[in-house]
Structures are given as structure tokens and as C-alpha cells.
Design a protein around this motif. Structure first.
Motif, PDB file in Angstrom:
ATOM      1  N   ALA A 192      48.375  65.551  40.151  1.00  0.00           N
ATOM      2  CA  ALA A 192      48.770  66.953  40.007  1.00  0.00           C
ATOM      3  C   ALA A 192      47.910  67.654  38.959  1.00  0.00           C
ATOM      4  O   ALA A 192      47.480  68.799  39.156  1.00  0.00           O
ATOM      5  CB  ALA A 192      50.240  67.038  39.624  1.00  0.00           C
ATOM      6  N   ALA A 193      47.641  66.969  37.855  1.00  0.00           N
ATOM      7  CA  ALA A 193      46.797  67.555  36.807  1.00  0.00           C
ATOM      8  C   ALA A 193      45.380  67.774  37.323  1.00  0.00           C
ATOM      9  O   ALA A 193      44.743  68.805  37.027  1.00  0.00           O
ATOM     10  CB  ALA A 193      46.787  66.641  35.584  1.00  0.00           C
ATOM     11  N   LEU A 194      44.876  66.816  38.093  1.00  0.00           N
ATOM     12  CA  LEU A 194      43.535  66.943  38.660  1.00  0.00           C
ATOM     13  C   LEU A 194      43.458  68.119  39.621  1.00  0.00           C
ATOM     14  O   LEU A 194      42.522  68.940  39.555  1.00  0.00           O
ATOM     15  CB  LEU A 194      43.163  65.646  39.386  1.00  0.00           C
ATOM     16  CG  LEU A 194      41.826  65.642  40.133  1.00  0.00           C
ATOM     17  CD1 LEU A 194      40.659  65.839  39.171  1.00  0.00           C
ATOM     18  CD2 LEU A 194      41.662  64.347  40.937  1.00  0.00           C
ATOM     19  N   LEU A 195      44.453  68.234  40.516  1.00  0.00           N
ATOM     20  CA  LEU A 195      44.453  69.332  41.481  1.00  0.00           C
ATOM     21  C   LEU A 195      44.571  70.674  40.767  1.00  0.00           C
ATOM     22  O   LEU A 195      43.849  71.629  41.103  1.00  0.00           O
ATOM     23  CB  LEU A 195      45.599  69.154  42.478  1.00  0.00           C
ATOM     24  CG  LEU A 195      45.786  70.279  43.504  1.00  0.00           C
ATOM     25  CD1 LEU A 195      44.516  70.519  44.299  1.00  0.00           C
ATOM     26  CD2 LEU A 195      46.960  69.966  44.435  1.00  0.00           C
ATOM     27  N   ARG A 196      45.442  70.763  39.792  1.00  0.00           N
ATOM     28  CA  ARG A 196      45.616  72.037  39.087  1.00  0.00           C
ATOM     29  C   ARG A 196      44.327  72.449  38.368  1.00  0.00           C
ATOM     30  O   ARG A 196      43.946  73.625  38.388  1.00  0.00           O
ATOM     31  CB  ARG A 196      46.765  71.942  38.095  1.00  0.00           C
ATOM     32  CG  ARG A 196      47.079  73.302  37.478  1.00  0.00           C
ATOM     33  CD  ARG A 196      48.412  73.329  36.772  1.00  0.00           C
ATOM     34  NE  ARG A 196      48.848  74.710  36.586  1.00  0.00           N
ATOM     35  CZ  ARG A 196      50.046  75.155  36.821  1.00  0.00           C
ATOM     36  NH1 ARG A 196      50.968  74.353  37.298  1.00  0.00           N
ATOM     37  NH2 ARG A 196      50.355  76.428  36.610  1.00  0.00           N
ATOM     38  N   GLN A 197      43.664  71.485  37.740  1.00  0.00           N
ATOM     39  CA  GLN A 197      42.402  71.791  37.052  1.00  0.00           C
ATOM     40  C   GLN A 197      41.385  72.363  38.027  1.00  0.00           C
ATOM     41  O   GLN A 197      40.707  73.357  37.735  1.00  0.00           O
ATOM     42  CB  GLN A 197      41.861  70.528  36.397  1.00  0.00           C
ATOM     43  CG  GLN A 197      40.528  70.717  35.681  1.00  0.00           C
ATOM     44  CD  GLN A 197      39.963  69.407  35.172  1.00  0.00           C
ATOM     45  OE1 GLN A 197      40.015  68.389  35.866  1.00  0.00           O
ATOM     46  NE2 GLN A 197      39.433  69.413  33.964  1.00  0.00           N
ATOM     47  N   LYS A 198      41.290  71.748  39.183  1.00  0.00           N
ATOM     48  CA  LYS A 198      40.320  72.219  40.176  1.00  0.00           C
ATOM     49  C   LYS A 198      40.721  73.574  40.744  1.00  0.00           C
ATOM     50  O   LYS A 198      39.857  74.424  41.030  1.00  0.00           O
ATOM     51  CB  LYS A 198      40.161  71.171  41.286  1.00  0.00           C
ATOM     52  CG  LYS A 198      39.439  69.898  40.834  1.00  0.00           C
ATOM     53  CD  LYS A 198      39.254  68.927  41.978  1.00  0.00           C
ATOM     54  CE  LYS A 198      38.456  67.700  41.537  1.00  0.00           C
ATOM     55  NZ  LYS A 198      37.067  68.047  41.147  1.00  0.00           N
ATOM     56  N   LEU A 199      42.008  73.802  40.895  1.00  0.00           N
ATOM     57  CA  LEU A 199      42.465  75.102  41.395  1.00  0.00           C
ATOM     58  C   LEU A 199      42.213  76.215  40.381  1.00  0.00           C
ATOM     59  O   LEU A 199      41.894  77.349  40.760  1.00  0.00           O
ATOM     60  CB  LEU A 199      43.944  75.035  41.753  1.00  0.00           C
ATOM     61  CG  LEU A 199      44.314  74.192  42.975  1.00  0.00           C
ATOM     62  CD1 LEU A 199      45.821  74.105  43.122  1.00  0.00           C
ATOM     63  CD2 LEU A 199      43.674  74.737  44.254  1.00  0.00           C
ATOM     64  N   GLU A 200      42.358  75.912  39.106  1.00  0.00           N
ATOM     65  CA  GLU A 200      42.044  76.914  38.079  1.00  0.00           C
ATOM     66  C   GLU A 200      40.570  77.317  38.180  1.00  0.00           C
ATOM     67  O   GLU A 200      40.231  78.497  38.031  1.00  0.00           O
ATOM     68  CB  GLU A 200      42.355  76.360  36.680  1.00  0.00           C
ATOM     69  CG  GLU A 200      43.820  76.070  36.423  1.00  0.00           C
ATOM     70  CD  GLU A 200      44.670  77.309  36.208  1.00  0.00           C
ATOM     71  OE1 GLU A 200      44.135  78.434  36.287  1.00  0.00           O
ATOM     72  OE2 GLU A 200      45.886  77.151  35.967  1.00  0.00           O
ATOM     73  N   GLY A 201      39.718  76.343  38.461  1.00  0.00           N
ATOM     74  CA  GLY A 201      38.308  76.653  38.672  1.00  0.00           C
ATOM     75  C   GLY A 201      38.091  77.496  39.908  1.00  0.00           C
ATOM     76  O   GLY A 201      37.241  78.404  39.923  1.00  0.00           O
ATOM     77  N   LEU A 202      38.862  77.225  40.948  1.00  0.00           N
ATOM     78  CA  LEU A 202      38.771  77.995  42.188  1.00  0.00           C
ATOM     79  C   LEU A 202      39.160  79.451  41.938  1.00  0.00           C
ATOM     80  O   LEU A 202      38.491  80.371  42.416  1.00  0.00           O
ATOM     81  CB  LEU A 202      39.698  77.376  43.239  1.00  0.00           C
ATOM     82  CG  LEU A 202      39.743  78.053  44.607  1.00  0.00           C
ATOM     83  CD1 LEU A 202      38.450  77.811  45.371  1.00  0.00           C
ATOM     84  CD2 LEU A 202      40.939  77.538  45.414  1.00  0.00           C
TER      85      LEU A 202
ATOM     86  N   VAL B 284      39.715  71.320  47.712  1.00  0.00           N
ATOM     87  CA  VAL B 284      39.279  72.475  46.928  1.00  0.00           C
ATOM     88  C   VAL B 284      37.929  72.983  47.429  1.00  0.00           C
ATOM     89  O   VAL B 284      37.687  74.197  47.443  1.00  0.00           O
ATOM     90  CB  VAL B 284      39.255  72.128  45.428  1.00  0.00           C
ATOM     91  CG1 VAL B 284      38.718  73.300  44.611  1.00  0.00           C
ATOM     92  CG2 VAL B 284      40.662  71.760  44.952  1.00  0.00           C
ATOM     93  N   THR B 285      37.078  72.094  47.863  1.00  0.00           N
ATOM     94  CA  THR B 285      35.802  72.513  48.458  1.00  0.00           C
ATOM     95  C   THR B 285      36.043  73.371  49.696  1.00  0.00           C
ATOM     96  O   THR B 285      35.396  74.410  49.886  1.00  0.00           O
ATOM     97  CB  THR B 285      34.950  71.287  48.830  1.00  0.00           C
ATOM     98  OG1 THR B 285      34.599  70.581  47.635  1.00  0.00           O
ATOM     99  CG2 THR B 285      33.676  71.692  49.562  1.00  0.00           C
ATOM    100  N   ARG B 286      36.989  72.977  50.516  1.00  0.00           N
ATOM    101  CA  ARG B 286      37.285  73.737  51.732  1.00  0.00           C
ATOM    102  C   ARG B 286      37.968  75.064  51.416  1.00  0.00           C
ATOM    103  O   ARG B 286      37.691  76.081  52.066  1.00  0.00           O
ATOM    104  CB  ARG B 286      38.138  72.887  52.684  1.00  0.00           C
ATOM    105  CG  ARG B 286      37.404  71.652  53.192  1.00  0.00           C
ATOM    106  CD  ARG B 286      38.195  70.885  54.226  1.00  0.00           C
ATOM    107  NE  ARG B 286      37.512  69.646  54.599  1.00  0.00           N
ATOM    108  CZ  ARG B 286      37.663  69.005  55.743  1.00  0.00           C
ATOM    109  NH1 ARG B 286      38.488  69.483  56.663  1.00  0.00           N
ATOM    110  NH2 ARG B 286      37.006  67.892  55.988  1.00  0.00           N
ATOM    111  N   LEU B 287      38.853  75.066  50.427  1.00  0.00           N
ATOM    112  CA  LEU B 287      39.465  76.328  50.012  1.00  0.00           C
ATOM    113  C   LEU B 287      38.424  77.272  49.421  1.00  0.00           C
ATOM    114  O   LEU B 287      38.493  78.489  49.621  1.00  0.00           O
ATOM    115  CB  LEU B 287      40.571  76.055  48.986  1.00  0.00           C
ATOM    116  CG  LEU B 287      41.859  75.430  49.525  1.00  0.00           C
ATOM    117  CD1 LEU B 287      42.777  75.022  48.379  1.00  0.00           C
ATOM    118  CD2 LEU B 287      42.583  76.387  50.471  1.00  0.00           C
TER     119      LEU B 287
END
Length: 396
Positions: free
Chosen positions: A302-312, A377-380
Motif C-alpha cells: 500500500a505504501a509503495l502504491l501510494r508513493q507511485k500514485l503521488e508521483g502520478l 501506474v505506468t498504464r495509468l
């Protein structure tokens, strides 16, 4: 001419014949990365081998007997739920909607049996508790209730997370407060720990029953077995469904002995609820998600996904406004219609779920891998880039 399936769903032009982990596969072999998980249902992904084995083994022995008889698989699942939660007892349903109906009945019956009937149940704007007439009356939104005539009375909707409004409304005549610790359909809106504590305190002061709806946010979705555990607050009654069956229809109402005291023999029932097939799968889900190592992995991912989403969000400020939620129940607040992001995702073979409050829901299987998170995240990112070049008509 009406189609053979009642046209109540606005379905996407996609059809899947197979699922593997975090992926859904069309007949031609096209693979879609699934960040919806059947709207938080496929908590352990598609075709999880342990769930397949549990279902297959039980299917070869016994499917259904009804609740006229003892059901060992049901007892096993009830014991697991009681051992791992605040609850003293459990009743099994087929869905979250059915769980909501029983939670309402249980709270009102509690007060009736005390000889001091209370009927009013306080709920919150943006809530979703199911689609029966009782559940839509609880939510109260015009979209859900319009055209259906007289609904179950006794509900009063308050502004979301407005503790001042709750303090003004609750009294020693209030039957119950019913709330989602994190709204799902309402747009991935979490209550703060402070608000959770305030609600519990106000219920204690007035005697009102506290009902948590954890149909979407429960079963390890937030990195704890149930979302309320983060706040240290416990309910009197809790509704569970979706992830508890891992894809097999299953729900439950969990309750303390006191809150359930009015529900004696003959006061409620279900023909299919808690049948051997559902409970065999549910017990296996519980064995997996209660493992501390599993929960630790949910939190790490969850922490990994959130970090990447913040970058998105930072990379696409014209499309996204921010990230909210907890665990692997996350929302992207959008500056364009969420349905447009969902549609753009289809072209990149990624599946997401729209919600209210201009929010895109991300509810991946709890078993999603680090590599799949990066790919998602790449696809989003590609979907967002496409929307940035689309006509301004997509904007809200």
C-alpha cells in the motif's frame, strides 16, 4: 424490445473468460490488469489456488442443507470471526445488502426488547449500504430513492464527517449510528481517528448502537483485518461482505452479545446464508488474511502504491488532484470525469472503478505484486497522458 438481461447496468464492452491473480483475460487472450477486483470482492485475486481447493473439496462433499441443521463449515467460520474481532456472535448472509438489513433489524430489536423502543438511525451523506429499500432509505440520496415510493422510515442523514451535526442530532432517543469507516461508493472518504472516537463516545453517552459498515473497507483491505482497528474504536454491530468470500457470495453481521440480545430463534433467517460452499471459502480467506505476515505485506505494498500514485498526480496536475484512502483502498481525486479515466484505461488494458466526489477507485487484489503495481501506474500514466490531449469537454 427489452434484452433478456434487465438493462440496469451500464456495462463496459468487455467480456472475460478467465482470471489469474491480478489479471482478467478476454477470449482472444487480451490481458487486463485488474485494479477493481470485482469492487473489492476478489481480495486474494482471481482463481487463488487455496480458494479453488477449498471450494472444490467442499463441492465434492456437500453444497447445501439449509439452516434447519448444524453446518460445521459455518461454525468454523463463525469461530474464526469471533476469535479475530470484537464480536461475540455472527450471522451469515449472501451479500452486504442483506447484512445491512439485519444490522438495522438487530439495532431496533435491541431497543424493543429493552422496553424502550427507539427507531431513528443516523447515517451520513454519501453513504452506500446496499440497494434494498431499507438500505437505500438509510443512504437517502435522491439518485437511489427516487421513484420507489414509500421507503423504510426512521433514517436521518447528516453531512459527511460533521461531528457538530452529529452532536446536535444524537440523543437518548437515537436507536443507532450507522457509518462506513471509509466510504467506498462515496469517493474513498475516510473518517479520521478523532471522528471515529467522537462517534463512539457519543453513542456511549446516549446508549445508541454503533454500526460499522465494513463491506468494502474490511477483510484486510486497509492493512488491518478491519478498518476500524486503526482508530482503536470498536462497534456494537458490523456488516461484512465482499472480500470475506474472495469472490464467492458471502456476507455476515458481527455483533456483541448485548447488541444481538434481541435476535432469538425465529427473529431472522436466510435460506442460503452460511451454506457449506460459502463458508468453506470464507474460512480459507480468514486463515490467509489474519496472518500477520500477510497484513504486513498489504501495508508495505500500500505504501509503495501510494508513493507511485503521488508521483502520478504530480506528473498530471490537469487530470488528478490528489490521493486519498488507506491501505489498498485508494482513490484518485480527479479534475476530469472519473469515467473518462476509466475509459482511457480500457485502451491501456487496466481496470479501475469510478466513484462519487469525482474519484477514481483503486481496489486491487491484496495479492498484487510490486511489479504489477509499477505496471499499473505506468498504464495509468499513459491513460492520463492521453486525456491531456483530449478535448476540454472531458473536464468537469
Amino acid at each position: 424490445m427489452i434484452p433478456s438481461i434487465l438493462p440496469t447496468y451500464n456495462r463496459a464492452p468487455l467480456s472475460f473468460e478467465k482470471g489469474e491473480g491480478s489479471w482478467l483475460i478476454e477470449a482472444d487472450g487480451t490481458r487486463y490488469l485488474d485494479l477493481g477486483a470485482g469492487i473489492a470482492v476478489n481480495a486474494l485475486g482471481h482463481a487463488h489456488p487455496d480458494l479453488v481447493a477449498a471450494l472444490t473439496e467442499q463441492a465434492g462433499r456437500l453444497w447445501h442443507v439449509s439452516n434447519l441443521y448444524q453446518i460445521p463449515e459455518q461454525q468454523r467460520l463463525a469461530d474464526l470471526l469471533v476469535e479475530n474481532t470484537f464480536a461475540d456472535t455472527a450471522f451469515f448472509t449472501n451479500s452486504g445488502t442483506e447484512a445491512a438489513e439485519l444490522a438495522i433489524k438487530m439495532a431496533r430489536k435491541y431497543w424493543y426488547e429493552k422496553g424502550a423502543p427507539r427507531e431513528e438511525i443516523l447515517t451520513f451523506e454519501g453513504a452506500f449500504h446496499g440497494r434494498s429499500t431499507g438500505a437505500i432509505a438509510a443512504a437517502g440520496s435522491e439518485k437511489m430513492v427516487k421513484g420507489y415510493g414509500a421507503l423504510m422510515p426512521g433514517f436521518r442523514q447528516l453531512p459527511w464527517a460533521d461531528m457538530a451535526a452529529l452532536k446536535a442530532a444524537i440523543s437518548d432517543r437515537t436507536c443507532a449510528v450507522m457509518v462506513e469507516p471509509i466510504q467506498g461508493e462515496g469517493g474513498i472518504r475516510p473518517l479520521s481517528d478523532a471522528d471515529m472516537k467522537t462517534i463512539r463516545q457519543l453513542c456511549d453517552e446516549t446508549g445508541a448502537i454503533l454500526i460499522f459498515d465494513e463491506v468494502q473497507c474490511g477483510v484486510a483491505r486497509t492493512g488491518r483485518l478491519f478498518a476500524h482497528e486503526w482508530s482503536g474504536v470498536t462497534p456494537d454491530i458490523m456488516m461484512v461482505a465482499k472480500g470475506i468470500g474472495g469472490g464467492f457470495p458471502l456476507g455476515a453481521v458481527l455483533a456483541t452479545e448485548a447488541a444481538a440480545s434481541g435476535m432469538t430463534a425465529g427473529t431472522h433467517g436466510s435460506t442460503y446464508g452460511g451454506n457449506p460452499l460459502a463458508c468453506a471459502v470464507g474460512a480459507k480467506v480468514m486463515e490467509i488474511v489474519t496472518d500477520p505476515g500477510f497484513l504486513a505485506e498489504v501495508n508495505r505494498k500500500a505504501a509503495l502504491l501510494r508513493q507511485k500514485l503521488e508521483g502520478l498526480v504530480a506528473a498530471h496536475p490537469g487530470i488528478f488532484e490528489g490521493v486519498r484512502g488507506q491501505g489498498l483502498m485508494l482513490g484518485l481525486k480527479c479534475k476530469v470525469a472519473p469515467a473518462e479515466v476509466v475509459k482511457a484505461g480500457y485502451a491501456r488494458q487496466i481496470l479501475t472503478v469510478p466513484a462519487a466526489d469525482e474519484t477514481l477507485r483503486l481496489l486491487p487484489p491484496l495479492t498484487i505484486t510490486d511489479e504489477e503495481i509499477a505496471e499499473a501506474v505506468t498504464r495509468l500514466d499513459a491513460a492520463a497522458a492521453e486525456l491531456e490531449t483530449a478535448p476540454a469537454a472531458s473536464s468537469l
